[in-house]
Design a protein around this motif. Structure first.
Motif, short mmCIF file in Angstrom:
data_model
loop_
_atom_site.label_atom_id
_atom_site.label_comp_id
_atom_site.label_asym_id
_atom_site.label_seq_id
_atom_site.Cartn_x
_atom_site.Cartn_y
_atom_site.Cartn_z
N SER A 229 45.45 40.18 25.20
CA SER A 229 44.29 41.08 25.29
C SER A 229 42.99 40.34 24.98
O SER A 229 41.94 40.65 25.54
N SER A 230 43.08 39.33 24.11
CA SER A 230 41.89 38.52 23.83
C SER A 230 41.47 37.72 25.06
O SER A 230 40.28 37.52 25.32
N LEU A 231 42.45 37.27 25.84
CA LEU A 231 42.14 36.52 27.05
C LEU A 231 41.47 37.41 28.10
O LEU A 231 40.67 36.93 28.91
N LEU A 232 41.79 38.71 28.08
CA LEU A 232 41.11 39.62 29.00
C LEU A 232 39.61 39.68 28.69
O LEU A 232 38.78 39.84 29.60
N ALA A 233 39.28 39.56 27.40
CA ALA A 233 37.86 39.56 27.02
C ALA A 233 37.13 38.36 27.62
O ALA A 233 35.92 38.44 27.91
N VAL A 234 37.85 37.24 27.81
CA VAL A 234 37.23 36.07 28.43
C VAL A 234 36.70 36.43 29.81
O VAL A 234 35.62 35.97 30.23
N ILE A 235 37.43 37.27 30.54
CA ILE A 235 37.06 37.58 31.92
C ILE A 235 35.73 38.32 31.97
O ILE A 235 34.81 37.93 32.71
N TYR A 236 35.59 39.41 31.17
CA TYR A 236 34.33 40.17 31.30
C TYR A 236 33.16 39.47 30.62
O TYR A 236 32.02 39.64 31.04
N VAL A 237 33.42 38.67 29.62
CA VAL A 237 32.33 37.88 29.03
C VAL A 237 31.87 36.80 30.02
O VAL A 237 30.67 36.56 30.19
N TRP A 238 32.84 36.17 30.69
CA TRP A 238 32.48 35.12 31.65
C TRP A 238 31.68 35.67 32.81
O TRP A 238 30.78 35.00 33.33
N ARG A 239 31.95 36.89 33.25
CA ARG A 239 31.18 37.50 34.34
C ARG A 239 29.69 37.53 33.98
O ARG A 239 28.83 37.25 34.82
N VAL A 240 29.40 37.87 32.74
CA VAL A 240 28.00 37.93 32.29
C VAL A 240 27.41 36.53 32.25
O VAL A 240 26.28 36.29 32.73
N VAL A 241 28.13 35.58 31.68
CA VAL A 241 27.63 34.19 31.57
C VAL A 241 27.40 33.61 32.95
O VAL A 241 26.36 32.96 33.21
N GLU A 242 28.33 33.82 33.86
CA GLU A 242 28.20 33.28 35.21
C GLU A 242 26.96 33.83 35.91
O GLU A 242 26.19 33.09 36.53
N THR A 243 26.74 35.13 35.79
CA THR A 243 25.59 35.75 36.45
C THR A 243 24.28 35.27 35.84
O THR A 243 23.32 34.96 36.56
N ALA A 244 24.23 35.18 34.52
CA ALA A 244 22.98 34.85 33.84
C ALA A 244 22.59 33.39 33.97
O ALA A 244 21.40 33.06 34.03
N TYR A 245 23.58 32.50 34.06
CA TYR A 245 23.27 31.07 34.01
C TYR A 245 23.53 30.32 35.32
O TYR A 245 22.90 29.29 35.57
N LEU A 246 24.45 30.81 36.13
CA LEU A 246 24.84 30.05 37.32
C LEU A 246 24.30 30.62 38.62
O LEU A 246 24.44 29.98 39.67
#
Length: 495
Positions: free
Chosen positions: A425-442
């Motif tokens: 379940s902690s790894l699932l959090a990686v997915i939605y956090v990464w979506r934000v990081v990807e959009t904001a920085y990449l």
């Protein structure tokens, strides 16, 4: 000089008396300053209270000099002392942020009334936590709930859906409160008392009865609605999404924490020895629902485009972690729950305040509108990244501390499969956090849009909580020691 013995009631009475005074202060800045001063006063009280109970044990205050069970008693120990610290501390950090946030999202004519509702909500949450009288809990639960509905509805100035969210919250909140007060009535029928400690003593002296078991069921379901345990969480996503940013930050960090505390208090202190349903409920209902919430909340968060809604569903998952620790019925499990109460308040408060900074500049928190914003609002987006790492449970953040002790509690029960589910379940959090990081920085910034960093009056409070996420993730002795004392007190009361 006011002695420490008066602090349990003073930190509740202070905001209660201040609320009607605040409604008379029609100058926006004056109402804000007054509310901030009252909140800081409550925070200082809670610091002193926690220091006192950790040094010399529980502190009891008898209202009007009437001893329990005839009189109403306020009782502060380690388990509610840390919750009082969370509520008053988060309030004092959110209010400096709220000044500019409310100016951008709420009409000026409503500000003094909004701060009045804020003080009433603070009163209710502190009262819920400090009182040792079961009916008093219901009264303060209603005070906090009614004011919360008003705070959520204030978001209608920028989003009319806030009215629907507040109405849904009102309906489900009323159902939860009704279940709870029916349970209290049944307890009074069985014991003739409303003082929690006295109820527990009387339950221990009588044989297990259907009345007590039904009371337990009503109280647990009512509180499960209030704390938004899956699948009774339907009110939470819309309430968090459409409320004003400062309101969301305050409620996400405090309201559900007070309800989780009540679940712990009633389960262990009141029903621990008087109902045979606690262990079966925890093992066959509590743990499965907690695990389901961890995954359902995280999976739902992955598919959200509104970031406030994403974090709201994330909160459903995080509540699952808290209930999971409680479900083990062990010192380590309850310790993990108490730690996550504190730690989740820090991470969610920081994240929702950072989104408030984004909304202040962009007027949107939809993920598509945040393309390239990491280059334009570096401090704000850095706060979101650190908060996201804490949600995942990366070492050196508070999220890691919580999950570390939760895994230890599972290992004590030799439940390896639960450990695997916690990690998954902690790894699932990686997915939605990464979506934000990807959009904001990449991704490339929106063409033609120039965005500047949020004002310091909003950034500084946000980074205070971000700093706390890192500090208490590195130096966790204080929170761990308080959580251990709290867990030993609660679990010991059951034995």
């Amino acid at each position: 000089m006011i002695g420490a013995e008066h602090l349990p009631v003073l930190q509740v009475v202070g905001p209660l008396i201040a609320a009607p005074v605040c409604s008379l202060l029609r100058i926006r800045n004056l109402a804000w300053l007054f509310t901030l001063a009252v909140s800081i006063g409550a925070f200082l009280c809670s610091i002193h209270l926690l220091q006192t109970v950790m040094a010399s044990g529980p502190l009891v205050y008898e209202l009007g000099g009437w001893a329990a069970p005839l009189g109403i008693e306020y009782r502060v120990d380690a388990s509610n002392g840390i919750v009082l610290l969370i509520i008053s501390g988060i309030s004092s950090i959110v209010l400096p942020f709220a000044k500019r946030s409310f100016e951008a999202e709420v009409p000026e004519k409503l500000h003094s009334l909004l701060y009045t509702a804020y003080l009433l909500c603070l009163t209710g949450l502190l009262g819920i936590t400090a009182t040792a009288d079961a009916f008093n809990v219901f009264v303060f639960l209603e005070v906090s709930s009614l004011s919360t509905y008003v705070l959520v509805a204030a978001g209608a100035s920028t989003d009319r859906r806030a009215l629907t969210a507040a109405y849904n919250y009102l309906i489900l909140g009323t159902v939860g409160a009704t279940f709870f007060v029916i349970g209290i009535g049944l307890l009074y029928m069985a014991t003739g008392s409303l003082n929690m400690a006295d109820i527990a003593n009387r339950l221990a002296d009588i044989e297990e009865t259907r009345t007590v078991d039904v009371a337990f069921a009503f109280v647990v379901v009512g509180l499960a609605l209030k704390l938004a345990l899956f699948p009774l969480h339907a009110w939470l996503p819309n309430a968090y999404t459409h409320a004003p940013s400062a309101v969301t930050a305050f409620l996400a960090a405090t309201a559900t924490k007070a309800a989780v505390y009540l679940m712990l208090r009633f389960s262990f202190t009141v029903f621990g020895t008087g109902s045979g349903l606690l262990a079966p409920m925890a093992g066959t209902v509590g743990i499965p629902l907690a695990l389901a919430g961890m995954f359902a909340g995280s999976i739902a968060a992955i598919y959200q485009y509104n970031l406030k809604r994403m974090l709201a569903y994330s909160s459903v998952a995080q509540i699952g972690y808290m209930v999971l620790g409680f479900g083990f019925l062990s010192v380590t499990g309850v310790m993990a729950t108490t730690l996550h109460l504190f730690n989740h308040a820090l991470m969610k408060g920081a994240l929702f305040m950072a989104l408030g900074c984004v909304f202040f500049r962009v007027r949107s928190v939809n993920i598509g509108d945040l393309a390239g914003i990491g280059r334009q609002m570096p401090w704000t987006m850095s706060a979101i990244v650190v908060g996201g790492l804490s949600l995942i449970g990366v070492p050196l953040t508070v999220g890691f501390i919580s999950k570390w002790y939760l895994i230890q509690a599972a290992l004590e029960q030799e439940a390896w499969w639960i450990v695997a589910l916690i990690v998954a379940s902690s790894l699932l959090a990686v997915i939605y956090v990464w979506r934000v990081v990807e959009t904001a920085y990449l991704k490339e910034p929106v063409p033609g849009r120039t965005v500047t960093e949020a004002p310091l009056s909003m950034l500084i409070p946000t980074w205070v909580l971000v700093g706390a996420n890192l500090y208490f993730g590195i130096e966790a002795d204080f929170t761990v020691s308080v959580a251990r004392v709290a867990a030993e007190g609660l679990v010991g009361a059951m034995q």
